[in-house]
Each structure stands twice: as C-alpha cells, then as structure tokens.
Motif scaffolding. Structure first.
Motif, short mmCIF file in Angstrom:
data_model
loop_
_atom_site.label_atom_id
_atom_site.label_comp_id
_atom_site.label_asym_id
_atom_site.label_seq_id
_atom_site.Cartn_x
_atom_site.Cartn_y
_atom_site.Cartn_z
N GLY A 521 0.80 -1.22 0.00
CA GLY A 521 0.00 0.00 0.00
C GLY A 521 0.82 1.26 0.00
O GLY A 521 0.27 2.36 -0.11
N ALA A 522 2.14 1.14 0.12
CA ALA A 522 2.99 2.33 0.14
C ALA A 522 3.09 2.93 -1.26
O ALA A 522 3.19 2.21 -2.26
CB ALA A 522 4.38 1.97 0.65
N ALA A 523 3.04 4.26 -1.32
CA ALA A 523 3.20 4.96 -2.60
C ALA A 523 4.68 5.16 -2.89
O ALA A 523 5.48 5.40 -1.98
CB ALA A 523 2.49 6.30 -2.56
N GLY A 524 5.05 5.05 -4.16
CA GLY A 524 6.44 5.22 -4.54
C GLY A 524 6.56 5.78 -5.94
O GLY A 524 5.59 5.90 -6.68
N ASP A 619 -0.53 9.51 -2.44
CA ASP A 619 0.24 9.77 -1.24
C ASP A 619 -0.02 8.65 -0.24
O ASP A 619 -0.62 7.63 -0.59
CB ASP A 619 -0.05 11.16 -0.65
CG ASP A 619 -1.49 11.33 -0.17
OD1 ASP A 619 -2.16 10.31 0.11
OD2 ASP A 619 -1.95 12.48 -0.06
N ALA A 620 0.42 8.80 0.99
CA ALA A 620 0.33 7.71 1.95
C ALA A 620 -1.10 7.30 2.25
O ALA A 620 -1.38 6.13 2.53
CB ALA A 620 1.04 8.10 3.25
N GLU A 711 3.26 13.92 -1.99
CA GLU A 711 2.27 13.59 -3.02
C GLU A 711 2.99 13.41 -4.34
O GLU A 711 3.69 14.32 -4.81
CB GLU A 711 1.21 14.68 -3.14
CG GLU A 711 0.12 14.34 -4.14
CD GLU A 711 -0.91 15.44 -4.30
OE1 GLU A 711 -2.09 15.19 -3.98
OE2 GLU A 711 -0.54 16.54 -4.75
N LEU A 712 2.83 12.24 -4.95
CA LEU A 712 3.46 11.92 -6.23
C LEU A 712 2.43 12.13 -7.33
O LEU A 712 1.29 11.67 -7.22
CB LEU A 712 3.95 10.47 -6.22
CG LEU A 712 4.85 10.09 -5.04
CD1 LEU A 712 5.07 8.59 -5.00
CD2 LEU A 712 6.18 10.84 -5.12
#
Length: 729
Positions: A521-524, A619-620, A711-712
């Motif tokens: 679930g982590a954003a990258g 984002d997270a 925020e990506l």
C-alpha cells in the motif's frame, strides 16, 4: 382559456387564475399515488437512450406533462423513481414569466387539464416556450411538510420534471447571470436584431439534460439541503455554469466545417476512480479503471471508434451537428482496506466490451472565419447513451453516463475543400453500474454496483480516402504517452514518457517516469530513466460497406507480423503530421500515445492556450484523480503561467471511501526551456512538464511528472491555442 396578465403580487399560488385549475386539482386527488401510464426510468432501463425517461403519449404539440419528483423526506411512501426521489401529484401548479432573480413577473397564456393517469397537462396556445424566462412552479403538501419547486417550461422532451435538479437550474443556474447577461440571453431567444440565434435552443436541451445526471438525493434531505448537495457536486454545478456561458454566444458566433460532412477516427482514453460495491466485504472500496477504444466485430461488419461532424445552413444560420460512437475495453483495480489485513488489491480485465456513445446534437464552431480557414473551438453540451452488458457473476449490468461539456480544438483546414484534420479535447463525466432485474419483460433498476468518475482524453483524426504510409515512414516524430498498469508487484502503476520515434525504422527513445502503489500500500516513484525500444507503424485496413480501404487507421507493433498482437491501435491525420494510439498491451498497460512530426521551428514564446487533461496523484493515505478543465497557459518571454479549474476525486484508503468531485484551483508558474526539433520543457518547483509542440505552434502536448513526494503526481495535458490569440515563435 387564456391567462390574464395580472400583478405578480396579486397572483395567487393557484391555477384558478388561468382556468381549469380547480378541476385539475380535484381530479388529481381522486387518483391513487401510482400512475399506470407513467414512464418510470426506475422500472425500465433502456440502452441507446439517456438516463431520463419521458412520456408524451396523448400530448398535443403545444402541451407539456408535469411530473413532480420530491425528496423522500416529503413523501416517503410515494412511488420511488431514479435518484431516490418520489413521484407525487402536485397540489398546485402555476406558470409565469421570470428573470434571473427568480421573480414572478406575471402569468403567461396557458391552460391546464388532467391526463388519464392523474398528471397535470399544461397547454400553451402560443406554443411551448423555448427560453429560460417561463417557469413552471409546483407545490406539494404531505406528511405535514410543504415543498414548492420550479422547472423551465422549455424542457425538450415535454415531460417536464419538477424536482431538485430542475429547481437548481432555475435558482442557481439563472441566478448566476447579471441583469445585462439575462437580457442578452433573451435577445437571442427573441432573435433581436433580425438574425436567427441558434443558441436559443440551449435551454430546451439543458432543461432536459439536468435529469440525465445520476446523483442520488438522500432520503432525509429537505429541498434546501438537496440543492446544497447539488451545488457541492462540482461536475453538476460546473456543467450548468458552462452551458449558461455557452448560451451567451450571439447569433453570429457559429461557423461551419468546409465539407458538408466529415468522419474522424477516434482515439480515446478514460481513466476512472470511484467506489465499488460489488464485493460485500469491502463496500465503497476505491477502484481505478482504464478504458481504451477498440474495434468491434459485429459478425463480419466492423464498428470503428468514430466522430461524425455535419454542417449545413438553415434559415441563414450555420449549424454543426456531431455524434460519437466509441467501443471500449476496460480494466480495473479494486483497492480495499481491512483490519488487521491492511490494504488489498483485486485486478479485473474480463469486462464485456462496452460503448461510449453520444446522442447526435448541435454544436457551435466558434469563432467563425470568413473562409473557414482558421482554427476554432467546437462547443457543445453532450449527452451519453446508457448501455447494458452481462458480467461474470452479475448478469444485466446497466451503465449510465452523465452529460459533459465539450470544448474541443479544431485545426485550420488544409485546403478549401477540406474540413479540420483534427478535433482534440478532454472532459470529465461520471456514471454508475447498476444491477438490473427482469420484471415482466422490462429491466428494473436494483442496487448500485459501482460509481465511476471519469477523466477522458479524446483525439479525433480526419479519415483518409487512401492513406499512404510514406507520409509516416519519411518523417521522425516527437511523442508523449500515459499508461495505467494494474497487477503485479506494484498493483497500481501510472507511467508517462516523452521522446522521439523514427518513422522509417521504428527506433524509439524515451525518458520514462512511474508513480505506483506497492503490494503493502505504500506509494512510490521510479527514477526517471532512458528507454529504447522498437515501435513500428503499419496501415490497418478497415472493412467498410464499400470494401477494404486504408482510412488512416494504424497498428502500433514491434515486428508487425500477423502472428504478433499489436501494442495498440490508432490513427493518423491525412498528412501524417499527428498520430495517436491506444496502448493495450500486457507489458505497457492501457494508455494513450500522441506523436507529432518533429519541426525545426522555434518554440512558441507568447500566446494563450486552453489546457485540458488528466492527472493522477498518490500519497500515503489517498489516491486522487484530477480533470484539468478550462485552464489557461500563458506563454511570455519571461516564462509561463498556468491557471486552471480542476475536478478532484479523492479515495481515502483506510476508510474505503471515495468522495464526490470537488473543485480545485491550480495557479502555477513555470520556467520554459525549448529543446531541439520541437520539444519543450516547463519547470515549476516540484512539477515538471515535458513534451512537444506542432509545427503550427498552436498545439502543445505535455506529460506531468512529480516524484518528489509526499504527493506523487503524473498525467497528460493538451494545450491548444485559444482563438484570437496569436502564437509567437
């Protein structure tokens, strides 16, 4: 009997002033609150139509039928219809002339009667009004509560729904006008100045289209609260505002395409985010989706994604009509959360092929030019058809789609007998998937399975008579692309790239960037990287009733052999200057590629450009989808400024909740760095835009990249020169 003109202050809230009112009320009270001849869209879901139902049976040409739909708060036991409203017989109805402030300015000639099923019928001896100045107001008292709502008498299907949606249009839509603007609208309605003003018919369409929006009204809401709910839906409120602005265009605002009719190959990408209720374990979980245009084999006859523009002159006014029919495939990724298991992902790509099709309707090509040789905007309010599919484990899915406002760029025609070779646009729409049950041969709406909020990019490229691949193989191209990739170790990944493609040998060099959400679930974000590949292009013959022809449809492929599935399908303008492809590949994902011929001309350094497109943010805690709409990119010698309204849809992961569309304003400054061969870069803090411009300088295609966090962001934007602005190069 005609109404007498009397003072608004003296006009009672009864139809007795116009005759026939008492008998209509008495007759209505004697009929049960279930109407045998009522066409209730809840009971009969029809593909190939819009969401609103209508019943004009038995009506004369100058008559309209009144259907009052109230929030459940006022009549919880009455017959239910779409959007959680209840059908009732109004106690009182009056018709009067009004203005932008909603004032009652006195009655108009009309009479009333009662239909066989108990509905009110209003007759206008001078014909049904077509402007926004004639209002029908209905009042109902039930359960100790009284509600009065308004609707425009101009509703095109003549089954006038009086409900919170029509009330919002009268109160908030017209309420946004100044007195001067309202007078300008009425000058158009009345053809003041002697010329027929086509945009007078905006009101009959808009009064009908507000009922195509699939927005549920909660059962505990009063009228004021229901109107506030609609005002809070950025897409609904924005559509009415755009159509109200559209109605201000004067009688000389519309031009025509040069040919009487023009057919376009369509390339379409729809990115969606919304709640899904298909899995009872995670009701309301967020779901990403991607839709790409496809060819449809109808048993030997083929349906190709297409737009048709038709122009003609009627009553000394130019009229342009358009219709689209786009078969599409869909892939989705449900993103849910539970304790203690955390975030979970479920990919699905076995959806039945569906259709994104608009009903034929008028549009405005503006501003007109004397010889039709200039770029222009194609403006229209568009209604989309419903469709039905059978899905695994859930037969009879009904798909609804909300109207959208088209503001598309059309290019300058190449010669005196040619229409624009491209129509480029992007827009936001929403809809639902609804379970349907067979009831006496009709399909009755059941529970909502999904809600979808959709950001769309559409490129319509003029069909060729006999497309010659030499127009591609002799050139090099700049390109940009955006793809969605669902499944694998990074279940949700969105990739953008920009670079150069050799038309002769298919040599591809791109700079790629990815944002993703991993299995935990982590954003990258993946580091920007240079990639080389081979993308060849081949003619894709079309099977037409007149035979097999090369109409500008193309295949994107590595070796282009019959045994190799193509990477994607697309099209070219007749001169090969602009190409577009839908990617549909297991490795690349589902997406859109746009390519334009390289140019030695310098980059634009001045001009105002309309900016539209889609952006994705991770984002997270949230997934977000943005539709950039109505933005302005201003280029100057000192840089560039982007101001834009956008629609934002947010999925809060741990709550399994997706919010409704909200407004968000963008106000960004950029440093502009021209590259060679038609490339351009705009840098503004964390956000970097890379892409290319066309040789004419009036189109810029840009990918969005921001991997700085928290925020990506990524996305794809189309910037097209606003008419009457000059691109300086």
């Amino acid at each position: 009997m005609k109404c007498r003109l009397i003072s608004a202050l003296a006009l009672p809230f009864l139809l007795t002033a116009c005759g026939g009112g008492d008998s209509a009320i008495d007759g209505a009270r004697e009929i049960p609150n279930r109407f045998g001849n009522t066409v209730n869209a809840l009971d009969d879901f029809n593909p190939g139509s819009t969401g609103d139902s209508g019943n004009t049976a038995g009506l004369k040409a100058n008559e309209v039928r009144i259907t009052m739909e109230v929030p459940a708060f006022y009549a919880p036991d009455a017959e239910q219809t779409r959007r959680n409203l209840r059908i009732v017989v109004p106690d009182q109805v009056q018709v009067y002339r009004s203005n932008q402030g909603g004032q009652n300015l006195g009655t108009v000639p009309y009479s009333t009667s009662t239909g066989e099923d108990g509905h009110w019928v209003v007759a206008f001896p001078d014909g049904q009004p077509i402007g926004p100045d004639v209002v029908i107001e209905a009042r109902y008292s039930g359960g100790g509560q009284t509600i009065a709502m308004k609707a425009l008498a101009a509703d095109s299907d003549r089954d006038v729904k009086v409900n919170p949606f029509s009330h919002y249009l009268v109160q908030n839509g017209l309420g946004g006008y100044s007195s001067t603007e309202f007078q300008a609208v009425m000058d158009c309605v009345n053809d003041r100045g002697g010329a027929l003003c086509l945009n007078k018919y905006v009101w009959s369409s808009l009064a009908d289209q507000v009922h195509d929006f699939e927005i549920d009204i909660a059962g505990n809401l009063t009228l004021d609260a229901a109107v506030s709910t609609l005002a809070g839906r950025a897409d609904f409120a924005g559509y009415i505002e755009q159509m109200a602005d559209y109605a201000l265009l004067g009688p000389n605002a519309s031009g025509t395409i040069r040919a009487s009719s023009a057919d376009y190959n369509s390339v379409f990408l729809g990115l969606e985010l919304g709640p899904t209720f298909r899995d009872a374990r995670f009701p309301g979980a967020g779901q990403w989706g991607a839709r790409t245009a496809q060819e449809e084999d109808l048993g030997g006859a083929f349906l190709y994604p297409a737009l048709t523009l038709t122009s003609f002159e009627a009553f000394n006014i130019n009229v342009t009509s358009l219709a689209t029919d786009i078969p599409y495939d869909r892939s989705t990724l449900a993103h849910s959360f539970t304790n203690p298991d955390g975030q979970q992902f479920s990919r699905e790509d076995s959806w039945t092929r569906n259709s994104h099709s608009s009903s034929p309707g008028a549009a405005t090509l503006t501003p007109p030019s004397e010889d039709g040789s200039d770029p222009a905007r194609l403006l229209a309010g568009r209604a989309l058809y419903q469709s039905i599919t059978d899905e695994p484990g859930s037969a009879n899915n009904g798909w609804t789609r909300n109207p959208y406002f088209m503001d598309a760029f059309t290019s300058a025609p190449g010669d005196e007998n040619q229409s624009p070779d491209r129509v480029l646009g992007s827009y936001f729409t929403a809809g639902k998937a609804i379970a349907l049950a067979d009831a006496e041969g009709k399909l009755k709406r059941q529970e909502t399975l999904e809600e979808q909020y959709l950001s769309v990019l559409e490129l319509h490229l003029l069909r060729s008579e006999d497309f010659d691949m030499a127009r591609i193989t002799g050139s090099d191209y700049n390109l940009v692309y955006l793809t969605a990739q669902f499944g694998g170790s990074n279940p949700a990944a969105f990739e953008t790239g920009y670079g150069e493609l050799g038309g002769a040998d298919g040599a591809l060099t791109t700079n790629n960037a990815t944002i993703y959400r991993g299995n935990t679930g982590a954003a990258g974000a993946g580091a920007s990287s240079a990639v080389t590949d081979t993308w060849n292009i081949a003619n894709r013959p079309a099977q037409l009733s007149s035979g097999t022809k090369n109409i500008g449809r193309l295949s994107l492929c590595r070796s282009c052999t019959e045994s190799e599935p193509p990477l994607g399908l697309g099209a070219a303008t007749p001169d090969g200057s602009l190409l577009a492809f839908n990617l549909d590949d297991a490795g690349l994902g589902d997406g859109l590629v746009i390519a334009g011929k390289t140019t030695s001309l310098t980059a634009p350094i001045a001009g105002d450009y309309r900016v539209q497109g889609t952006m994705i943010a991770l984002d997270a805690n949230q997934n977000q989808l943005y539709q950039v709409a109505g933005g302005t990119l201003t280029l100057s010698e000192t840089g560039a400024d982007l101001t834009a309204a956008s629609y934002r849809v947010s999925h809060t992961i741990t709550e399994n909740a997706v919010g409704t569309p909200e407004n968000e304003l963008l106000d960004l400054g950029f440093t502009v760095t021209p590259g060679g061969n038609g490339t351009i870069q705009l840098t503004g803090g964390e956000l970097v835009l890379n892409g290319f411009y066309t040789e004419s300088g009036d189109q810029i295609f840009l990918v969005v990249q921001d991997n700085t966090g928290p925020e990506l962001r990524t996305g794809l934007l189309i910037a097209t020169l606003i008419p009457e602005s000059t691109a300086a190069q």
